[in-house]
Enzyme design. Structure first.
Site, mmCIF file in Angstrom:
data_model
loop_
_atom_site.group_PDB
_atom_site.id
_atom_site.type_symbol
_atom_site.label_atom_id
_atom_site.label_comp_id
_atom_site.label_asym_id
_atom_site.label_seq_id
_atom_site.Cartn_x
_atom_site.Cartn_y
_atom_site.Cartn_z
ATOM 1 N N ASP A 181 0.684 -1.274 -0.366
ATOM 2 C CA ASP A 181 0.322 -0.406 -0.024
ATOM 3 C C ASP A 181 0.843 1.237 -0.213
ATOM 4 O OD1 ASP A 181 -2.173 -2.192 -0.026
ATOM 5 O OD2 ASP A 181 -3.144 -1.571 2.517
ATOM 6 N N ASP A 202 -0.822 -4.400 -3.865
ATOM 7 C CA ASP A 202 -1.474 -3.361 -4.166
ATOM 8 C C ASP A 202 -0.982 -2.164 -3.929
ATOM 9 O OD1 ASP A 202 -3.676 -5.714 -4.368
ATOM 10 O OD2 ASP A 202 -4.153 -5.562 -2.222
#
Length: 366
Positions: A181, A202
């Protein structure tokens, strides 16, 4: 006599150098570690102190020059028209090591949304020539066995978070470093131009409208083998929004040790959200990610995209498939570029709509 003249000249030259960094025509504030300069008006030893000195609701840019060095700070920018300008992405570094599961105050943790090293909640913010990093040691934690009591379960650690209230954010020649992230673009419009963005799980995600041009997107190593190894994007774009994460003329590269055919371009994130009838995965978060004229190394998977789990109304899990998201490519090239039924392609006519002016709307190009 000559020695005195030389000394006077050296003093005069030092004063000229100091004046060159004085707030004025170029900068409104300077962040420095130079104790000589700290005694001068408009000079601060912390970025936060310079942000505090900025006017509230300024109609023109407040430019803060950050001299070379590492600045261990956690910043929230909630004033518009702030510009943070470093001496170079390899010279000026803002870093912090907060992570989602870390206690932020008694009874509370940061959570993913609060973990950012820099959080933006205002419009017309710019970043130039610096690094923003979340320095949490993800790799060492990832290497621990799942049943190890020392293992941190919530290891999301954001470097830059564009939160609600942000819009028209520019990052140019900026390095964003993290692992899971790294970059959370969750609101407004943003332009990432000629940047380096590195992470693994991600690491570019959110619901915002973000354009990435001529940037290097670097997949980083992990502490243990994982299949997939990483995911470049996890958009949560609302179905009502036409644009999400758009990459044009970028390069998808990798650190040594990242395997071939290991990293999907992205997966659809449906954030768990509170609704009148319960708390579950947002059905309207039909993520959008588009790669145009982008070079891809061999770590990108042949299938290109991957599924992602979401919370059901009864608290269980359900898979959201990439075919149901808005994932497209156009003229991908390199060892990781494959054309098959699972990697949908834009038509030439569709691709022509992906210009800066179309994506960014009424934002005057900076």
């Amino acid at each position: 006599m000559n020695t005195i003249k030389i000394l006077l000249w050296l003093v005069f030259a030092a004063q000229l150098l100091a004046c060159a960094h004085q707030p004025g025509a170029s900068y409104d504030a300077v962040v420095t570690r130079d104790t000589y300069l700290l005694g001068k008006p408009g000079h601060f030893n912390r970025v936060q102190a310079a942000l505090d000195a900025a006017p509230v609701g300024a109609a023109t840019p407040f430019k803060i020059f950050i001299q070379p060095g590492d600045y261990y700070e956690k910043l929230v920018i909630d004033k518009p028209n702030i510009q943070l300008i470093g001496a170079g992405m390899d010279k000026t570094r803002i870093l912090f090591d907060a992570y989602s599961g870390q206690v932020s105050e008694p009874g509370k943790t940061w959570g993913t949304r609060g973990s950012g090293t820099v959080i933006v909640r205002a419009a017309d913010v710019q970043f130039h020539n610096l690094t923003i990093e979340n320095s949490f040691d993800f790799v060492s934690n990832d290497a621990l066995e799942n049943d190890d009591p020392q293992k941190i379960r919530h290891s999301q650690a954001v470097a830059l978070h564009l939160d609600k209230g942000s819009d028209r954010v520019l990052a140019r020649e900026v390095q964003l470093l993290g692992y899971q992230d790294t970059l959370f673009v969750d609101a407004g419009r943003a332009w990432f131009d000629r940047n380096k963005i590195a992470g693994n799980v991600d690491f570019i995600f959110g619901a915002g409208n973000a354009l990435f041009t001529d940037s290097e997107i670097i997949t980083r190593i992990r502490g243990r083998d994982s299949i997939p190894h990483a995911y470049v994007t996890a958009p949560s774009t609302q179905i009502a929004d036409e644009y999400g994460l758009t990459f044009i003329r970028c390069k998808l590269t990798r650190e040594p040790g990242v395997p071939d055919n290991s990293t999907p371009l992205g997966r659809p994130w449906h954030p768990t959200t509170d609704f009148p009838d319960g708390r579950y995965a947002d059905p309207n978060a039909i993520g959008k990610a588009v790669f145009i004229d982008t070079e891809m190394d061999a770590h990108i998977t042949r299938d290109g995209w991957y599924w992602m789990g979401g919370t059901t109304r009864d608290g269980g899990k359900e898979p959201f498939m990439p075919d149901d998201a808005r994932f497209f490519e156009y003229q991908s090239h390199g060892a990781g570029a494959h054309k098959n039924a699972k990697r949908r392609q834009l038509t030439t006519e569709d691709a022509q709509h992906y210009t800066w002016e179309t994506l960014m709307g009424d934002w005057q190009k900076p």
